[in-house]
Scaffold this motif. Structure first.
Motif, mmCIF file in Angstrom:
data_model
loop_
_atom_site.group_PDB
_atom_site.id
_atom_site.type_symbol
_atom_site.label_atom_id
_atom_site.label_comp_id
_atom_site.label_asym_id
_atom_site.label_seq_id
_atom_site.Cartn_x
_atom_site.Cartn_y
_atom_site.Cartn_z
ATOM 1 N N SER A 203 10.763 41.925 10.144
ATOM 2 C CA SER A 203 11.025 41.743 11.574
ATOM 3 C C SER A 203 10.637 40.354 12.069
ATOM 4 O O SER A 203 11.178 39.880 13.073
ATOM 5 C CB SER A 203 10.279 42.803 12.389
ATOM 6 N N LEU A 204 9.710 39.684 11.382
ATOM 7 C CA LEU A 204 9.169 38.424 11.893
ATOM 8 C C LEU A 204 9.489 37.198 11.035
ATOM 9 O O LEU A 204 9.248 36.071 11.473
ATOM 10 C CB LEU A 204 7.643 38.538 12.049
ATOM 11 N N GLU A 205 10.022 37.394 9.842
ATOM 12 C CA GLU A 205 10.317 36.251 8.972
ATOM 13 C C GLU A 205 11.810 36.093 8.678
ATOM 14 O O GLU A 205 12.191 35.264 7.853
ATOM 15 C CB GLU A 205 9.537 36.374 7.655
ATOM 16 N N TYR A 206 12.626 36.884 9.352
ATOM 17 C CA TYR A 206 14.075 36.800 9.169
ATOM 18 C C TYR A 206 14.737 36.596 10.527
ATOM 19 O O TYR A 206 14.320 37.189 11.524
ATOM 20 C CB TYR A 206 14.607 38.063 8.489
ATOM 21 N N ASP A 207 15.747 35.777 10.560
ATOM 22 C CA ASP A 207 16.379 35.372 11.815
ATOM 23 C C ASP A 207 17.504 36.336 12.197
ATOM 24 O O ASP A 207 18.532 36.398 11.514
ATOM 25 C CB ASP A 207 16.936 33.953 11.669
ATOM 26 N N GLY A 248 9.880 35.588 3.781
ATOM 27 C CA GLY A 248 11.178 35.436 4.422
ATOM 28 C C GLY A 248 11.513 33.984 4.705
ATOM 29 O O GLY A 248 10.649 33.101 4.642
ATOM 30 N N PRO A 249 12.765 33.698 5.043
ATOM 31 C CA PRO A 249 13.213 32.311 5.248
ATOM 32 C C PRO A 249 12.499 31.585 6.386
ATOM 33 O O PRO A 249 12.300 30.372 6.307
ATOM 34 C CB PRO A 249 14.712 32.457 5.535
ATOM 35 N N SER A 269 3.822 34.231 -1.305
ATOM 36 C CA SER A 269 4.018 35.635 -0.946
ATOM 37 C C SER A 269 2.717 36.327 -0.542
ATOM 38 O O SER A 269 2.740 37.464 -0.072
ATOM 39 C CB SER A 269 4.661 36.397 -2.109
ATOM 40 N N LEU A 270 1.580 35.660 -0.706
ATOM 41 C CA LEU A 270 0.299 36.257 -0.333
ATOM 42 C C LEU A 270 0.208 36.444 1.183
ATOM 43 O O LEU A 270 0.725 35.637 1.956
ATOM 44 C CB LEU A 270 -0.861 35.376 -0.795
#
Length: 323
Positions: A203-207, A248-249, A269-270
């Protein structure tokens, strides 16, 4: 209390359970016991004890036990009120705290879960491949996992978008309440962190402005629920253990240079304090945008504030880590 769209009330869910029980000839009075629980006539401990008593004297122990598991998972899918999901989670945790179930008959009972058979002699504790009944809640994790495959998949299965978001929110809210009560149960809930971080990062790392990730905002409410309900436990878990989630991007794009410069690109990824604070910034960004409604903006702001509070107040206790 906000509701995206009510799939069904607890009364409707219990009626469906009652209809199913009658059609199957079941003897576990789940409807009556659960009705008392949701109406606050009894607490979760008493409800769990009553349910277990009925299961243990059933002529078909396995079916009676599985009906309880299916009831809980079904309710977690359908119930939309936070307070109801809180009660459901407390009931689940109360079941896991019950004494070991024993074969109270004079005959050997055969159980078969996931094609693995067990023979339980008279007086023996019910133990199957996944562990004891009740402490390890066999089949609970499997059935919960079968439901938690995300709003995009629900939509692909034909569920309307608002219902897909609601179902995902219901399940994550239920799971968050389980995590928030994990200190009071012998049952291991570590597997739930997979859903925690997957939901937050998605929800927070993808546009959502891109066609590929247009459904990511359907997980925002769930992410906020994780943070506001069980944020302290989640933060502590990620600080004390190496927890990972696919980056995420948006995380790549914003912190690529810093991660490379610090030599941490291989550990991108941590789940780190820096990543938590990036989530807080993204929540603020969404709260200031026109992409979400006012009620969800308030949830995003509250979640961002909680993250910053965790970061400010957290003191790493090495003695706890050693223990």
């Amino acid at each position: 209390m906000e509701i995206v769209s009510s799939l069904c009330s607890w009364k409707e869910h219990l009626e469906s359970v009652c209809t199913h029980q009658k059609s199957e000839g079941q003897v576990v009075p789940l409807r009556d016991i659960s009705k008392d629980l949701f109406e606050d006539a009894i607490g979760s401990e008493e409800a769990a004890t009553k349910i277990a008593s009925c299961v243990c004297v059933s002529d078909d122990f396995q079916t009676a036990y599985l009906e309880v598991i299916y009831f809980v998972i079904g309710a977690a899918n359908n119930l939309s009120e936070q307070h109801d999901l809180y009660k459901l989670a407390n009931l689940t945790l109360a079941l896991s705290r019950l004494p070991d179930a024993r074969n109270e008959t004079r005959r050997t009972i055969q159980l078969s879960f996931d094609y693995k058979s067990s023979e339980i002699g008279p007086g023996d504790i019910f133990v199957v491949g996944e562990g004891k009944i009740w402490a390890d809640l066999p089949q609970f994790a499997v059935n919960l996992g079968d439901s938690m495959y995300g709003p995009t998949a629900y939509i692909s299965d034909g569920l309307a978008e608002h219902w897909a978001e609601q179902k995902w929110t219901n399940l994550n809210t239920f799971a968050a309440y389980l995590i928030s009560g994990l200190n009071d149960t012998p049952y291991s809930l570590a597997y739930l962190y997979l859903y925690t971080f997957r939901t937050i990062t998605y929800s927070l790392e993808y546009d959502p402005k891109t066609e590929k990730w247009i459904d990511s905002l359907h997980s925002l409410r769930s992410a906020c629920r994780w943070i506001t309900i069980a944020g302290e436990q989640i933060w502590t878990e990620s600080m004390r253990r190496s927890r990972n989630a696919v980056a995420g991007p948006l995380w790549h794009r914003k912190y690529h240079a810093d991660l490379v410069k610090s030599g941490q690109w291989g550990q991108r990824s941590l789940i780190t304090p820096q990543r938590w604070l990036a989530w807080a910034s993204r929540l603020d960004e969404l709260a200031g945008s026109n992409m979400i409604e006012d009620e969800l903006k308030d949830m995003a702001r509250s979640s961002a504030e909680m993250i910053r509070m965790f970061e400010k107040e957290w003191v790493f206790d090495t003695e706890d880590e050693i223990q």
